[in-house]
Design an enzyme around this catalytic site. Structure first.
Site, PDB file in Angstrom:
ATOM      1  N   SER A  92       0.813  -1.220   0.000  1.00  0.00           N
ATOM      2  CA  SER A  92       0.000   0.000   0.000  1.00  0.00           C
ATOM      3  C   SER A  92       0.843   1.265   0.000  1.00  0.00           C
ATOM      4  O   SER A  92       0.357   2.331  -0.299  1.00  0.00           O
ATOM      5  CB  SER A  92      -0.887   0.011   1.237  1.00  0.00           C
ATOM      6  OG  SER A  92      -0.061   0.106   2.392  1.00  0.00           O
ATOM      7  N   GLY A  93       2.092   1.139   0.350  1.00  0.00           N
ATOM      8  CA  GLY A  93       2.941   2.321   0.463  1.00  0.00           C
ATOM      9  C   GLY A  93       2.978   2.880   1.866  1.00  0.00           C
ATOM     10  O   GLY A  93       3.864   3.645   2.212  1.00  0.00           O
ATOM     11  N   GLY A  94       2.036   2.487   2.677  1.00  0.00           N
ATOM     12  CA  GLY A  94       1.948   3.032   4.039  1.00  0.00           C
ATOM     13  C   GLY A  94       3.118   2.623   4.903  1.00  0.00           C
ATOM     14  O   GLY A  94       3.623   3.415   5.688  1.00  0.00           O
ATOM     15  N   GLN A 217      -4.371  -6.401  11.629  1.00  0.00           N
ATOM     16  CA  GLN A 217      -3.469  -5.761  12.580  1.00  0.00           C
ATOM     17  C   GLN A 217      -3.907  -6.132  13.988  1.00  0.00           C
ATOM     18  O   GLN A 217      -4.805  -6.964  14.155  1.00  0.00           O
ATOM     19  CB  GLN A 217      -3.470  -4.241  12.373  1.00  0.00           C
ATOM     20  CG  GLN A 217      -2.778  -3.780  11.088  1.00  0.00           C
ATOM     21  CD  GLN A 217      -1.253  -4.021  11.101  1.00  0.00           C
ATOM     22  OE1 GLN A 217      -0.673  -4.343  12.131  1.00  0.00           O
ATOM     23  NE2 GLN A 217      -0.630  -3.877   9.935  1.00  0.00           N
ATOM     24  N   GLY A 244       1.972  -6.492  10.514  1.00  0.00           N
ATOM     25  CA  GLY A 244       2.518  -6.076  11.807  1.00  0.00           C
ATOM     26  C   GLY A 244       3.419  -7.087  12.473  1.00  0.00           C
ATOM     27  O   GLY A 244       3.703  -6.981  13.656  1.00  0.00           O
ATOM     28  N   CYS A 334      20.783 -25.167  -8.989  1.00  0.00           N
ATOM     29  CA  CYS A 334      20.737 -23.896  -9.716  1.00  0.00           C
ATOM     30  C   CYS A 334      21.985 -23.691 -10.569  1.00  0.00           C
ATOM     31  O   CYS A 334      23.006 -24.355 -10.382  1.00  0.00           O
ATOM     32  CB  CYS A 334      20.526 -22.726  -8.762  1.00  0.00           C
ATOM     33  SG  CYS A 334      22.017 -22.020  -8.044  1.00  0.00           S
ATOM     34  N   CYS A 337      25.239 -23.084  -8.495  1.00  0.00           N
ATOM     35  CA  CYS A 337      25.815 -24.250  -7.817  1.00  0.00           C
ATOM     36  C   CYS A 337      26.321 -25.288  -8.816  1.00  0.00           C
ATOM     37  O   CYS A 337      27.234 -26.042  -8.518  1.00  0.00           O
ATOM     38  CB  CYS A 337      24.793 -24.857  -6.866  1.00  0.00           C
ATOM     39  SG  CYS A 337      24.435 -23.739  -5.490  1.00  0.00           S
TER      40      CYS A 337
HETATM   41 ZN   LIG Z   1      22.341 -22.918  -5.949  1.00  0.00          ZN
END
Ligand SMILES: [Zn+2]
Ligand SMILES: [Zn+2]
Lengths: 495, 377
Positions: A92-94, A217, A244, A334, A337
């Protein structure tokens, strides 16, 4: 409502689901990488798809400043602007407003600052122009660094900006308070959040294209949390977030709030725990029935040279890494790795851009693999085994923190085989915070949620690269000084 | 290493620019004149290895590696136990050429060089590298090709210093070759500053030795940048019969927020020439400029690179504004792609016998560029 949420498998409270959003069909439980300014730092959108990223998060506050929501709208929305075909969520940006302004007491009459305006450590580019309390909330007026115009954030404005940005999921403006704060301010924030949700719903112009999530909240108070959940559920929103948290509260309070909220929230709606991103927290929250998570931790810690591995973390800066010819995580599939040794990454980290690019890649891959493992283990009815395997790797000595044991009891997952009873009973005070300590290095001394996240990121990036690898021209001295200054001050406060 | 010349272009009846095929290790055959991509510790500055295949192949398979980058953070012993550069970088089918300096952060510091070794300014301080140490790193890195250690001096040094630099470079060549590991291909360094006589003397000495090629050093520092416009240097180098180039041009463009945009096909050039006097640099654009804020088109409409296929100028402008690293990633990809395309058009021009015309157009047009190219062959 512009989503479909189908639970495909369960284990007690835990669920694996298919979340169909306008731009992508996601599998939950799911980690959402944070792409604050319309990019996940150091990765192309193509690479994000390669590692199985399904939904990313954008920060409304930052995007509203630059390049502005109007420009994003004009160029066809954020998906098109950054060429991200899959799902997206905006906050929300808040939160940034509150965390950057370090607001203290907000009364029905008005807002009183913790500091006199002259003493306010003005973080980065925010200038406080005026702040005014109202019956139905308060208004932030801050000055934009781009054009000097005051920027207004109300529930209506937040939703309007998010409508322009065009994410699949948008968040209601909530009144965020640190969980470590106690007393009437928590109650006030909870009620204000409930009042604001109606203004958000009324302001939402694209309910058929974007899903508005409400935020629970109420701090660590079960009664307030209960009132807030019930109030939000009455509004029949497409999904709900638990807000929160991850603000420095003790871990036992943390999981209890999550457990309480997930028990009260409807079964057929997605549940998002905001700001949570440590692998252990995600496993625990998923066992308690949460579905979505976001955190800057995996990418930020990567820039500081830390890799996430099943055993916890690996600090590639450490001298011992210089001679270690193993991959970061031998069990990881990945690209990093498969190709690189710890020794080579050691030689890159915190000095070269490529070091943070490769580590961010691995860390996000780790988080998304964890998400996939959670999903498939629930579907394949081996979730408790997965949780036990996860805990055994992370706590090979059996020193599983007590809060995890307590949470697992509520989740109905037997983990006694992972625990060495006499080990964790002899010093329960220390053990309680074990995971946080385990992840702790210099940077996590600041807590993720309350450090002005993105500014901190930029400081890390700038310090590392501007001075050495980048031309001086690249970052103006003035800008650099300001960031360094604000970072220093925030650090002090947060510590 | 295999190298054979396939075509020559002539200038005033003399052979000049040439195109050939070059093969190094497991790297696919590459046509010359070719560009060695600039790297930091063996990988392109911002293009991670999984993105490398998106660059034109095989043109992008030659990398320039500076052994000085490994003087800190990792030991020669560890590099050896990993199995050398190719394994360490996970770039098995790439041709890796080691040249001491990188033209960006590791530059020769001639005033601190002495008869024992060459001095360099590097991110880990000033280093004096002796031939034996240099060969120690070369032996652990095991590049496909390496240049002998040179005592490079800027153009403005005294005649005596320049002569000294030639003597040392030739002496170090012998020491390096004597210590050279099996497998790698040695290129003899040729220096001599701006003194034609010294250059000739050095070259004559080096050709007497058993080396597989020649690296011409002593460029890229000391001269003012406008003396050596990058594109012009490349064209001039090609005209002088140079086959391989290393360059920090792409790096400097990328860091400055610039994208190459000059047309790559020669027909466009001919018509483009008529548009002279516009007072703008038609080589590149500065994506930080506000005019690109809302520009929803790619950097170059016809470009097939990852950046142009996926992103707009407006997005890159935003990334630059907010100091996001993705800006450099996208710019390095496009600029590399574009610059490799430039080398391709040079090769085509030689093959089709119109290189002289191509060169003249460049000399005419490309006088106002920054940055530099270090030439090697
Ligand atoms: Zn990796
Ligand atoms: Zn392109």
């Amino acid at each position: 409502m512009a989503l479909r949420f189908e639970v495909l498998g369960r284990f007690n409270r835990a669920r694996a689901a298919r979340l169909t959003l306008p731009h992508f069909v996601c599998q939950t439980p799911l980690f959402m990488p944070v792409g604050t300014q319309g990019t996940i730092k150091g990765l192309t959108t193509n690479q994000l798809e390669d590692i199985g990223c399904q939904i990313i998060l954008g920060n409304t506050y930052h995007l509203a400043l630059r390049p502005t929501s109007e420009l994003i709208d004009e160029l066809g929305g954020l998906h098109k602007f950054m060429n991200w075909p899959r799902a997206m969520l905006t906050d929300s940006g808040g939160f940034q407003m509150v965390s950057l302004l370090h607001l203290a007491d907000i009364t029905e009459k008005g807002v009183t600052f913790q500091f006199k305006p002259t003493n306010v450590t003005v973080p980065f580019y925010i200038r406080i122009v005026r702040l005014r309390g109202q019956m139905f909330g308060f208004i932030f007026l801050v000055q934009s660094p781009v054009d000097g115009k005051p920027m207004l954030l109300t529930p209506e404005e937040s939703i309007q900006i998010q409508n322009r940005i065009g994410a699949d999921i948008i968040m209601a403006l909530d009144d965020v308070v640190k969980t470590t704060i106690t007393g009437p301010r928590i109650e006030e924030a909870m009620y204000r959040t409930l009042r604001w949700i109606d203004r958000c719903i009324a302001a939402h112009k694209k309910p058929n294209e974007q899903n508005l999530f409400g935020i629970v909240q109420g701090g660590l108070d079960p009664v307030l949390r209960d009132i807030c959940v019930r109030g939000l559920v009455e509004r029949n929103l497409p999904g709900y977030a638990i807000g929160g948290l991850a603000g420095g509260e003790d871990k036992d309070s943390f999981w209890r709030v999550v457990a309480q909220c997930t028990a009260l929230l409807p079964e057929d709606k997605p549940r998002y725990v905001m700001g949570v991103g440590y692998p252990l927290d995600i496993v625990v929250c998923s066992a308690l029935g949460a579905d979505l998570y976001d955190c800057v931790y995996p990418t930020r810690t990567a820039r500081f040279g830390t890799a996430l591995i099943p055993e916890g973390v690996l600090k590639l800066k450490h001298k011992a890494m210089a001679e270690d010819t193993r991959p970061i995580d031998p069990t990881c599939s990945c690209m990093v790795c498969k190709n690189y040794t710890r020794a080579y990454i050691h030689c890159l980290v915190t000095k070269d851009a490529m070091g943070s690019q490769l580590l961010s890649y691995h860390n996000l891959h780790y988080m998304l693999q964890l998400s996939r493992d959670l999903h498939s283990s629930i579907i394949e009815e081996r979730f408790p085994d997965f949780v036990r395997g996860f805990l055994q790797k992370m706590f090979p000595k059996g020193d599983v923190p007590e809060w995890v044991c307590n949470a697992m009891e509520v989740a109905g997952i037997k983990i006694s085989s992972c625990c060495a009873p006499f080990l964790f009973s002899h010093d329960s005070e220390l053990e309680k915070d074990a995971p946080t300590k385990k992840f702790d290095d210099n940077e996590t001394a600041f807590d993720d949620k309350y450090t002005p996240i993105n500014k901190f990121d930029e400081v890390a990036f700038d310090n590392k690269y501007s001075g050495k690898n980048f031309d001086d021209k690249y970052t103006s001295t003035k800008y650099f000084d300001e960031v360094a200054f604000s970072n220093k001050n925030n650090t002090k406060q947060e510590l | 290493m295999k190298f054979s010349v396939k075509a020559w272009s002539t200038s005033k009846g003399n052979p000049a620019a040439r195109t050939g095929v070059f093969q190094l290790g497991n790297c696919p055959q590459i046509e010359t004149p070719a560009l060695l991509l600039s790297t930091r510790k063996g990988l392109p500055h911002f293009i991670s290895p999984d993105l490398l295949p998106s660059l034109p192949l095989p043109d992008s398979s030659l990398l320039h590696v500076s052994p000085l980058h490994f003087m800190e953070g990792i030991s020669s012993k560890t590099i050896s136990s990993i199995g050398g550069l190719h394994k360490m970088l996970g770039l098995h089918d790439f041709g890796l050429a080691a040249v001491a300096r990188d033209s960006i952060q590791c530059l020769p510091e001639s005033s601190a060089s002495n008869k024992l070794g060459a001095s360099f300014e590097t991110p880990c301080g000033r280093l004096l590298i002796k031939p034996a140490e240099y060969m120690g790193i070369i032996s652990s890195l095991r590049p496909n090709l390496w240049a002998t250690l040179a005592d490079e001096v800027p153009a403005w040094v005294s005649k005596k210093r320049n002569k000294n630099s030639v003597d040392r470079t030739v002496k170090w060549l012998d020491e390096c070759v004597a210590l050279s590991p099996a497998g790698g291909v040695a290129f003899g360094a040729i220096v001599g500053g701006s003194d034609v006589e010294e250059r000739r003397r050095c070259a004559q000495e080096v050709v007497k030795r058993n080396v597989s090629g020649y690296w011409i050093g002593g460029f890229g520092f000391g001269e003012s940048t406008d003396e050596r416009p990058a594109l012009l240097s490349a064209v001039t180098g090609v005209a002088a019969g140079i086959d391989l180039f290393d360059s920090s041009y792409i790096y400097h463009l990328t860091i400055g927020g610039f994208a190459l945009t000059f047309p790559l096909d020669n027909k466009t050039y001919a018509s483009d020439l008529k548009l002279t006097g516009m007072g703008i640099d038609q080589t590149k654009i500065n994506l930080k400029a506000t005019v690109y804020r809302k520009d929803a088109t790619p950097i170059v409409e016809s470009c097939s690179c990852y950046t142009c296929q996926n992103h707009t100028k407006a997005y890159i402008n935003h990334l630059l504004n907010v100091h996001e690293m993705l800006a450099q990633i996208l710019l390095e990809i496009h600029n590399t792609h574009h610059y490799l395309g430039f080398f391709r058009s040079i090769r085509e021009a030689i093959k089709e016998g119109r290189f002289e015309k191509f060169r003249e157009m460049f000399v005419e047009k490309r006088r106002n560029h920054l940055a530099e190219v270090a030439v090697c062959a």
